[in-house]
Design an enzyme around this catalytic site. Structure first.
Site, PDB file in Angstrom:
ATOM      1  N   GLY A 157       0.977  -1.372   0.054  1.00 19.35           N
ATOM      2  CA  GLY A 157      -0.330  -0.151   0.053  1.00 19.35           C
ATOM      3  C   GLY A 157       0.717   1.103  -0.025  1.00 19.35           C
ATOM      4  O   GLY A 157       2.168   1.480   0.097  1.00 19.35           O
ATOM      5  N   PRO A 158      -0.164   2.667   0.137  1.00 16.28           N
ATOM      6  CA  PRO A 158       0.473   3.884  -0.206  1.00 16.28           C
ATOM      7  C   PRO A 158       2.011   3.071   1.025  1.00 16.28           C
ATOM      8  O   PRO A 158       1.222   3.233   2.049  1.00 16.28           O
ATOM      9  CB  PRO A 158      -0.171   5.026  -0.916  1.00 16.28           C
ATOM     10  CG  PRO A 158      -1.417   3.897  -0.078  1.00 16.28           C
ATOM     11  CD  PRO A 158      -0.909   2.497  -0.428  1.00 16.28           C
ATOM     12  N   PRO A 159       2.508   4.681   1.072  1.00 17.18           N
ATOM     13  CA  PRO A 159       3.692   5.598   2.678  1.00 17.18           C
ATOM     14  C   PRO A 159       1.871   5.990   3.775  1.00 17.18           C
ATOM     15  O   PRO A 159       1.268   6.554   3.049  1.00 17.18           O
ATOM     16  CB  PRO A 159       4.332   6.117   2.059  1.00 17.18           C
ATOM     17  CG  PRO A 159       4.321   5.818   0.660  1.00 17.18           C
ATOM     18  CD  PRO A 159       2.573   5.842  -0.357  1.00 17.18           C
ATOM     19  N   GLY A 160       2.905   5.916   4.855  1.00 20.23           N
ATOM     20  CA  GLY A 160       1.787   6.308   5.381  1.00 20.23           C
ATOM     21  C   GLY A 160       0.447   5.601   6.047  1.00 20.23           C
ATOM     22  O   GLY A 160      -0.428   6.148   6.547  1.00 20.23           O
ATOM     23  N   VAL A 161       0.132   4.468   5.333  1.00 24.15           N
ATOM     24  CA  VAL A 161      -1.279   4.094   5.494  1.00 24.15           C
ATOM     25  C   VAL A 161      -0.997   3.091   7.033  1.00 24.15           C
ATOM     26  O   VAL A 161      -2.309   2.200   7.341  1.00 24.15           O
ATOM     27  CB  VAL A 161      -1.451   3.384   4.740  1.00 24.15           C
ATOM     28  CG1 VAL A 161      -2.258   4.204   3.436  1.00 24.15           C
ATOM     29  CG2 VAL A 161      -0.678   2.281   4.582  1.00 24.15           C
ATOM     30  N   GLY A 162      -0.088   2.769   7.678  1.00 22.84           N
ATOM     31  CA  GLY A 162       0.284   1.605   9.069  1.00 22.84           C
ATOM     32  C   GLY A 162       0.738   0.907   9.257  1.00 22.84           C
ATOM     33  O   GLY A 162       0.694   0.057   9.577  1.00 22.84           O
ATOM     34  N   LYS A 163       1.887   0.601   7.374  1.00 25.68           N
ATOM     35  CA  LYS A 163       1.886  -1.040   7.258  1.00 25.68           C
ATOM     36  C   LYS A 163       2.716  -1.997   8.899  1.00 25.68           C
ATOM     37  O   LYS A 163       2.858  -2.420   9.029  1.00 25.68           O
ATOM     38  CB  LYS A 163       2.801  -0.957   5.917  1.00 25.68           C
ATOM     39  CG  LYS A 163       1.853  -0.602   4.950  1.00 25.68           C
ATOM     40  CD  LYS A 163       2.328  -1.379   3.217  1.00 25.68           C
ATOM     41  CE  LYS A 163       3.659  -0.223   2.897  1.00 25.68           C
ATOM     42  NZ  LYS A 163       2.907   1.157   3.323  1.00 25.68           N
ATOM     43  N   THR A 164       4.282  -0.410   8.818  1.00 25.83           N
ATOM     44  CA  THR A 164       5.229  -1.473   9.620  1.00 25.83           C
ATOM     45  C   THR A 164       4.324  -0.901  10.903  1.00 25.83           C
ATOM     46  O   THR A 164       4.870  -1.996  11.935  1.00 25.83           O
ATOM     47  CB  THR A 164       6.388   0.453   9.564  1.00 25.83           C
ATOM     48  OG1 THR A 164       6.920   0.234   8.177  1.00 25.83           O
ATOM     49  CG2 THR A 164       7.375  -0.311  10.132  1.00 25.83           C
ATOM     50  N   SER A 196      -3.923   1.676 -17.290  1.00 29.60           N
ATOM     51  CA  SER A 196      -5.539   2.348 -17.510  1.00 29.60           C
ATOM     52  C   SER A 196      -5.952   3.153 -17.858  1.00 29.60           C
ATOM     53  O   SER A 196      -6.730   3.992 -17.834  1.00 29.60           O
ATOM     54  CB  SER A 196      -5.583   1.785 -16.176  1.00 29.60           C
ATOM     55  OG  SER A 196      -5.109   3.281 -15.361  1.00 29.60           O
ATOM     56  N   LYS A 252      -8.083   4.403  -7.097  1.00 33.23           N
ATOM     57  CA  LYS A 252      -8.092   5.519  -7.290  1.00 33.23           C
ATOM     58  C   LYS A 252      -9.994   5.976  -6.775  1.00 33.23           C
ATOM     59  O   LYS A 252     -10.473   6.859  -7.511  1.00 33.23           O
ATOM     60  CB  LYS A 252      -8.447   4.529  -8.756  1.00 33.23           C
ATOM     61  CG  LYS A 252      -7.655   3.977 -10.099  1.00 33.23           C
ATOM     62  CD  LYS A 252      -7.215   3.592 -10.603  1.00 33.23           C
ATOM     63  CE  LYS A 252      -5.927   2.945 -10.894  1.00 33.23           C
ATOM     64  NZ  LYS A 252      -6.524   1.870 -12.813  1.00 33.23           N
TER      65      LYS A 252
END
Length: 821
Positions: free
Chosen positions: A389-396, A713, A756
């Site tokens: 996912g994109p940065p800043g979504v809380g993966k780490t 796309s 999107k």
């Protein structure tokens, strides 16, 4: 008495080197000077002076320099010198010096910039009987100790002792390379027995305590016996030294020299009966090996290195290598694990507390723990999760939360920019400075063989001549293989099957397919506005208030202010920029409290605008842009989330054909070409002149020309923009689309649907056209509250796209808006 020139060693305070007197030569016969009853005392460091001996002194201590100055000015060249009990003391008092010393006469004095250089001659022994002063220097009343002539009946015994001392002294000179051979004649040249004793004691390498004993022993017979004992011990040590030296016949390198010195030390320790510290150290190492709980293969390898270590000298180059290897092996968690928290309700509660939303991931963790709860025996396959996912979504932070919920240790390794395969598998021990790879190092740091192990930024691995780290990860991240993972350094299989591996990536297309195949990919899209508001309320605002030293009672955020942050100051998939903007507002508030504000601060829209300035983003991006014929809105996926893409086209007379600008990649350029070919082949169907391409030029431009754009796309958007241009029909307002087309007009599915859709919603889009094969992604990934606000058309063919997207022929507009007829 002749004075032999000796080098004066410089020391911070005092340093004495006894002279080598030849008593048969006297420059000038002087009578023995009188020693006053009260005398100034000069403390010496690491030295003892005896009567009749000449010695150089270097005096640098302020109190000692004052003592010398005042003694010379008072025409009193006789002072007392006494050795310090502990040489490290900078300002010694009477408690720090011995009671017995030697009165000396100053023969020569030279003042240097850094010290005062003296040459003194011993006069007689003395004992302190009364302490007169300690400041600025020591002064005491003393009792001079005269030499006592031995009785005649002991003359033979004293002569025998004298000869023994002389013999041992000559033997020590022969064995010691530090003593010059000229000293052999010293004992024969000096007739007085007491002077000979003092000369021998001064020249032998004895410690200060032993030299002080010789000085304090007045009786000549006892002094000879004491000196005989000290010389015997010194000769034995010198003989052992000579024995060790004779065993070393080859030229010594630096490493061999260290080995030689250690062998000397061991020989001396054996002779003195001291314990062998190295033996104790090896025994402790043996206990650690037995308690480590290693596998049979690992234990076999460690035992082999341990036996080599026992036979090896500590000075050998391989000693440190073998010892470091054993230390690594015994410190690994071969048999150490944490017990999982398999209370599903407790785990769900912790995950909900730490993270808002992310339901898919929470369900997956609870499913895994449910399996562990039901399956009591046998090995349980650990999942390999990949959060994309994109940065800043809380993966780490989600990985840390998983470890907390499961009661496991958390280990994190960043793979971003890693190019060396040895970072994963370790270096072979033959290399200097070899170490295990990051996997083994992480397990050692975590002190557990079943941690939650996060491999961050797995999509940013590199490769060069040193190897391909992504290929080395194939074994680590394969549940069927990682039970026998073999690091090059430890050279023994280590079971990674109990490790819960979690990886993170911003995009999947840069991960090699074999590596991606080993992982269970869970996509984290962006957050909706409602989710961001909740995250700000629950996590971001309390965190920033605490980090800035405020109390929750001092500042309160209104919900309208939080929505302002989300709508007007950030437009991203994650929440990093949202947290930065909140931090900026809290900093402004902190300044107000620092300047004296005491009343509670309420953060509303007005305060937000005063702190952050004018809104950075438009309220309604789509409505602000005028949609003329030839303009269409597409949806794009980027590594930092979704975005809307405005595509503009224009037609003009000319013969150049198609012009494409906006820094488009090859894929988007081909989409434009394919769309144009489809239009030319179906021109009659859409009432477009068949020869429109012969005498006109078509220019397709995607604004924000400085930003590179590419992706598969944009086909339907390009087609809609060109048909809108050629038929002079506008695209319906607040409508956006995504999808790829073929030359036959089929609409193909695309990726990144959730990102999107969220981007379109943020920009003010109300109607969407997406491929019919993406309907399942739309229903699964897009939150219900967003779906309720959008009207979505699922299409299979280009004709459906154009029918839904373009306004009917003859539609009139007022102020840029369609007017009903």
């Amino acid at each position: 008495m002749a004075e032999v020139k000796l080098p004066i060693q410089e020391d911070e305070l005092v340093d004495i080197e006894p002279s080598d007197p030849q008593l048969d030569e006297l420059v000038e016969e002087e009578s023995k000077p009188d020693v006053p009853a009260e005398i100034n005392i000069l403390p010496l460091r690491d030295s003892v002076i005896y009567p009749m001996l000449i010695a150089p002194l270097s005096v640098a201590r302020e109190a000692s320099v004052q003592l010398i100055d005042e003694s010379i000015v008072g025409n009193n060249r006789v002072i007392g010198v006494i050795a310090q009990r502990r040489p490290q003391i900078e300002s010694p008092g009477f408690e720090d010096v011995f009671e017995y010393g030697c009165a000396v006469i100053i023969r020569t004095l030279v003042k240097m910039p850094d010290a005062v250089r003296l040459i003194v001659q011993g006069v007689s022994r003395f004992k302190i009987v009364e302490r007169l002063q300690e400041e600025p220097y020591l002064r005491a009343r003393i009792e001079v100790i005269e030499e006592i002539a031995p009785p005649p009946e002991k003359a033979e015994e004293i002569e025998a002792l004298r000869r023994s001392v002389a013999s041992l002294f000559e033997q020590a000179i022969r064995l010691s390379p530090q003593l010059p051979d000229e000293l052999r004649t010293l004992t024969q040249a000096v007739q007085e027995t007491n002077v000979m004793c003092d000369l021998v004691a001064a020249h032998m390498t004895l410690d200060v305590a032993d030299k002080q004993k010789v000085l304090e022993t007045v009786d000549i017979q006892e002094r000879l016996r004491l000196l005989l004992d000290l010389l015997s011990k010194e000769v034995r040590v010198l003989e052992l030294t000579s024995k060790v030296q004779s065993e070393v016949n080859t030229e010594l390198s630096k490493t061999q020299r260290e080995y030689y010195l250690r062998e000397q030390l061991k020989a001396i320790q054996r002779e003195l009966g001291e314990t062998d510290d190295r033996g104790e150290e090896l025994d402790e190492l043996r206990e650690k090996i037995d308690e480590a709980g290693m596998t049979a293969d690992a234990l076999r390898e460690v035992n082999r290195e341990y036996e080599r270590l026992r036979r090896m000298s500590p000075g050998a180059p391989e000693y440190t290598v073998a010892r470091t290897y054993i230390d690594w092996m015994v410190s690994l968690p071969w048999n150490t694990a944490t017990e999982d928290n398999i209370s599903l309700g407790s785990v769900k509660e912790i995950l909900d507390k730490d993270h808002y939303g992310l339901e898919k991931i929470k369900e997956r963790i609870i499913e895994f723990l449910a399996v562990r709860k039901v399956k009591k025996d046998g090995k349980i396959r650990q999942p390999i999760l990949c959060f994309s996912g994109p940065p800043g979504v809380g993966k780490t932070s989600l990985g840390r939360s998983i470890a907390h919920a499961m009661n496991r240790k958390f280990v994190r390794v960043s793979l971003g920019g890693m190019r060396d395969e040895a970072e994963i598998r370790g270096h072979r021990r033959t290399y200097i400075g070899a170490l295990p790879g990051q996997i083994i190092q992480g397990l050692r740091r975590g002190e557990s063989n079943n941690p939650v192990f996060m491999l961050d930024e797995i999509d940013k691995l590199g490769n060069d001549f040193r190897g391909d780290p992504s290929s080395a990860l194939l074994e680590v991240l394969d549940p069927e293989q990682n039970s026998t993972f073999r690091d090059h350094y430890i050279d023994a299989p280590f079971d990674l099957s109990r490790v819960f591996f979690v990886t993170t990536a911003n995009r999947l297309d840069t991960i090699p397919p074999p590596l991606r195949d080993r992982m269970e990919v869970i996509e984290l899209g962006g957050y909706t506005e409602e989710e961001k508001v909740e995250i700000a309320k629950r996590h971001l605002i309390p965190k920033q208030i605490e980090e800035h030293g405020l109390r929750p009672s001092q500042i309160v955020f209104k919900e309208e202010a939080i929505r302002s942050f989300v709508r007007f100051y950030t437009r991203e998939a994650g929440v990093r920029n949202l947290e930065r903007e909140i931090a900026s507002v809290v900093r402004k508030a902190t300044r107000l409290f620092a300047e004296g504000r005491e009343a509670k601060l309420t953060v509303n829209n007005k305060f937000v605008e005063s702190a952050l300035g004018a809104p950075r983003f438009l309220v309604d991006e789509v409505a602000e842009r005028e949609l003329t014929p030839g303009t269409a809105i597409g949806l794009a996926w980027t590594p930092v989330g979704g975005d809307v893409l405005f595509i503009e086209s224009a037609i003009m007379p000319g013969t150049k054909g198609l012009i494409i600008t906006g820094q488009l990649g090859e894929v988007m350029r081909e989409s434009v070409t394919a769309a144009l070919s489809y239009i030319r082949s179906h021109a009659e169907q859409y009432k477009i002149k068949p020869d429109f391409y012969e005498k006109t030029e078509i220019h397709v431009h995607v604004p924000a020309g400085a930003v590179p754009k590419d992706g598969p796309s944009a086909g339907v958007t390009m087609l809609t923009a060109l048909v809108s241009l050629l038929t002079n029909r506008r695209v319906k307002p607040r409508l956006a689309m995504t999808g790829e087309i073929t030359l036959s007009g089929q609409v193909l599915p695309v990726g990144g649907i959730k990102e999107k859709i969220l981007a379109a919603h943020r920009a003010g889009v109300q109607t969407l056209i997406i491929p019919s094969e993406n309907e399942k992604d739309y229903m699964e990934d897009v939150p219900v509250e967003i779906r309720d606000q959008l009207k979505v058309h699922f299409v299979k063919h280009a004709s459906q796209v154009l029918k839904l997207a373009l306004e009917p022929i003859g539609t009139k507009h007022e102020n840029g808006k369609p007017v009903k007829q």
